[in-house]
Motif scaffolding. Structure first.
Motif, PDB file in Angstrom:
ATOM      1  N   MET A 204       0.840  -1.210   0.000  1.00  0.00           N
ATOM      2  CA  MET A 204       0.000   0.000   0.000  1.00  0.00           C
ATOM      3  C   MET A 204       0.871   1.255   0.000  1.00  0.00           C
ATOM      4  N   ILE A 205       1.897   1.248   0.822  1.00  0.00           N
ATOM      5  CA  ILE A 205       2.770   2.414   0.938  1.00  0.00           C
ATOM      6  C   ILE A 205       3.390   2.751  -0.409  1.00  0.00           C
ATOM      7  N   GLN A 206       3.891   1.742  -1.076  1.00  0.00           N
ATOM      8  CA  GLN A 206       4.497   1.954  -2.393  1.00  0.00           C
ATOM      9  C   GLN A 206       3.477   2.517  -3.385  1.00  0.00           C
ATOM     10  N   ASN A 207       2.291   1.960  -3.393  1.00  0.00           N
ATOM     11  CA  ASN A 207       1.256   2.429  -4.317  1.00  0.00           C
ATOM     12  C   ASN A 207       0.791   3.844  -3.988  1.00  0.00           C
ATOM     13  N   MET A 208       0.544   4.100  -2.700  1.00  0.00           N
ATOM     14  CA  MET A 208       0.054   5.423  -2.313  1.00  0.00           C
ATOM     15  C   MET A 208       1.073   6.513  -2.631  1.00  0.00           C
ATOM     16  N   ASP A 209       2.335   6.206  -2.418  1.00  0.00           N
ATOM     17  CA  ASP A 209       3.375   7.183  -2.720  1.00  0.00           C
ATOM     18  C   ASP A 209       3.394   7.504  -4.217  1.00  0.00           C
ATOM     19  N   LYS A 210       3.224   6.487  -5.031  1.00  0.00           N
ATOM     20  CA  LYS A 210       3.187   6.673  -6.493  1.00  0.00           C
ATOM     21  C   LYS A 210       1.983   7.524  -6.892  1.00  0.00           C
ATOM     22  N   TRP A 211       0.825   7.240  -6.307  1.00  0.00           N
ATOM     23  CA  TRP A 211      -0.384   7.993  -6.663  1.00  0.00           C
ATOM     24  C   TRP A 211      -0.278   9.450  -6.231  1.00  0.00           C
ATOM     25  N   LEU A 212       0.333   9.697  -5.065  1.00  0.00           N
ATOM     26  CA  LEU A 212       0.496  11.073  -4.605  1.00  0.00           C
ATOM     27  C   LEU A 212       1.449  11.851  -5.517  1.00  0.00           C
TER      28      LEU A 212
END
Length: 381
Positions: free
Chosen positions: A218-226
């Motif tokens: 999740m952390i990796q994905n959320m950082d990418k989306w932000l």
């Protein structure tokens, strides 16, 4: 003697004003003629709304808004009618304490309710806002809040993205054509004591995501989306700067305020001290009293009592602090303006007994009385 009391709340026991009144009671036992001024104190986090509203003769309002899980919650905020100022804690609408442990998941938690509170305050005539953004359950970059204010966050099909960080994965277009028109008249003072950028190793996803229920994936994905959200924002809003300190606060809410509104991020204690005009009162004081529920090494790193102490030392004032408990590393506070501090526990007790409101008041009053007897004797000799 002119005594100024500015003490933070004892969380779970006493509000800032209740703690101040308890100390005042103890001092009055020694000399009923002492002049005592009690000022509300908070650092922008929990207790700020109550402290400022009560201490500055504001009004508390409770409204129903969308909570972090998309279900209704009741949020209390304050209004100062004479300055048309709203005081809001985002945690009241999107805080992590509103989410059960087994439901923590920043992919789906939203800041929409924060926008609803702001919108309600605007409808009541407020154009100046003080907002504490600590304790969030979210990582949506403030998108939910902005949607509530009329910003359109649209996917590839031109539909509104869903709540939560997962919505940013579908974001294609941001439009302000339907933003409530009064928003451009508003100024936001954001109480923010973190310096994290929006993205990267020190960004909100990596640093604060785990406590909100995020897995490594999740952390990796959320950082990418932000990051993608920031790039898209920059195309239409030149102020967008995901590297600016504080943009990662509250799961990216700092970024949303700085990019889409007329906002500044400031130290929470700085905002509170300015709003309460504590400096004017301290300047004429003979003694300044402060404190908080637990005095420790973290206090010395800039929490509310240290803000008071630093201000008092500008005018050479003696500063005494009281606390429900103190730790060994609390002695660091002596290096930052607190001349002496005192725990208030009087007997061996359980934590529950110590935190009971009436017990805390009595312990605080009794300790303040004895300390003040000694202080007064010293000044008379």
């Amino acid at each position: 003697m002119n005594i100024v009391i500015a003490i933070d709340s004892f969380k779970g026991s006493l509000s800032s004003m209740e703690a101040g009144e308890a100390i005042g009671e103890g001092i009055k036992r020694v000399n009923p003629q002492e002049r005592i001024t009690i000022c509300p104190l908070a650092d922008g986090g929990e207790g700020t709304v109550e402290a400022l509203a009560h201490g500055m003769k504001g009004t508390l309002l409770s409204i129903q808004v969308t909570g972090p899980l998309g279900k209704p919650v009741t949020c209390t905020y304050g209004i100062m009618e004479h300055t048309k100022t709203a005081i809001i804690e985002m945690s009241g609408a999107a805080g992590i304490t509103l989410v059960p442990d087994n439901e923590k998941n920043p992919l789906y938690t939203t800041t929409y309710g924060v926008g609803e509170v702001i919108k309600d305050a605007i409808a009541r005539g407020c154009r100046r806002f003080i907002i504490g953004i600590g304790g969030s359950a979210t990582n949506d970059g403030g998108a939910g809040m902005l949607q509530a204010l009329g910003y359109e966050f649209l996917d590839y099909d031109g539909k509104e993205i869903p709540f939560g960080a997962i919505g940013l994965s579908k974001l294609k277009t941001i439009s302000d054509r339907n933003v409530i028109p009064q928003l451009k008249e508003c100024t936001f003072y954001i109480a923010c004591d973190v310096t994290n950028p929006l993205c990267g190793e020190l960004g909100c996803s990596a640093i604060y995501g785990p406590q909100k229920g995020a897995t490594p994936e999740m952390i990796q994905n959320m950082d990418k989306w932000l990051k993608e959200y920031a790039v898209l924002s920059r195309k239409s809003y030149p102020k967008a700067d995901p590297a600016q300190p504080g943009t990662g606060a509250a799961g990216g809410m700092g970024f949303a305020f700085l990019t889409f509104t007329n906002a500044v991020l400031e130290s929470g204690i700085k905002i509170v001290l300015e709003e309460t005009r504590l400096e004017e009162k301290v300047r004429d004081a003979d003694l300044v009293i402060t404190g908080e529920g637990r005095l420790d090494g973290q206090t010395a790193m800039g929490k509310a009592p240290i803000g008071v102490a630093k201000l008092a030392k500008q005018y050479g004032k003696t500063v005494i602090a009281f606390a429900g408990s103190v730790t060994r590393d609390a002695r660091e506070c002596n290096q930052y303006g607190i001349d002496a501090y005192f725990p208030i526990l009087r007997t061996i007790t359980t934590l529950e007994e110590a935190m009971e409101s009436e017990n805390a008041k009595r312990n605080l009053s009794d300790t303040a009385e004895q300390v003040y007897r000694l202080y007064r004797k010293g000044t008379e000799e």
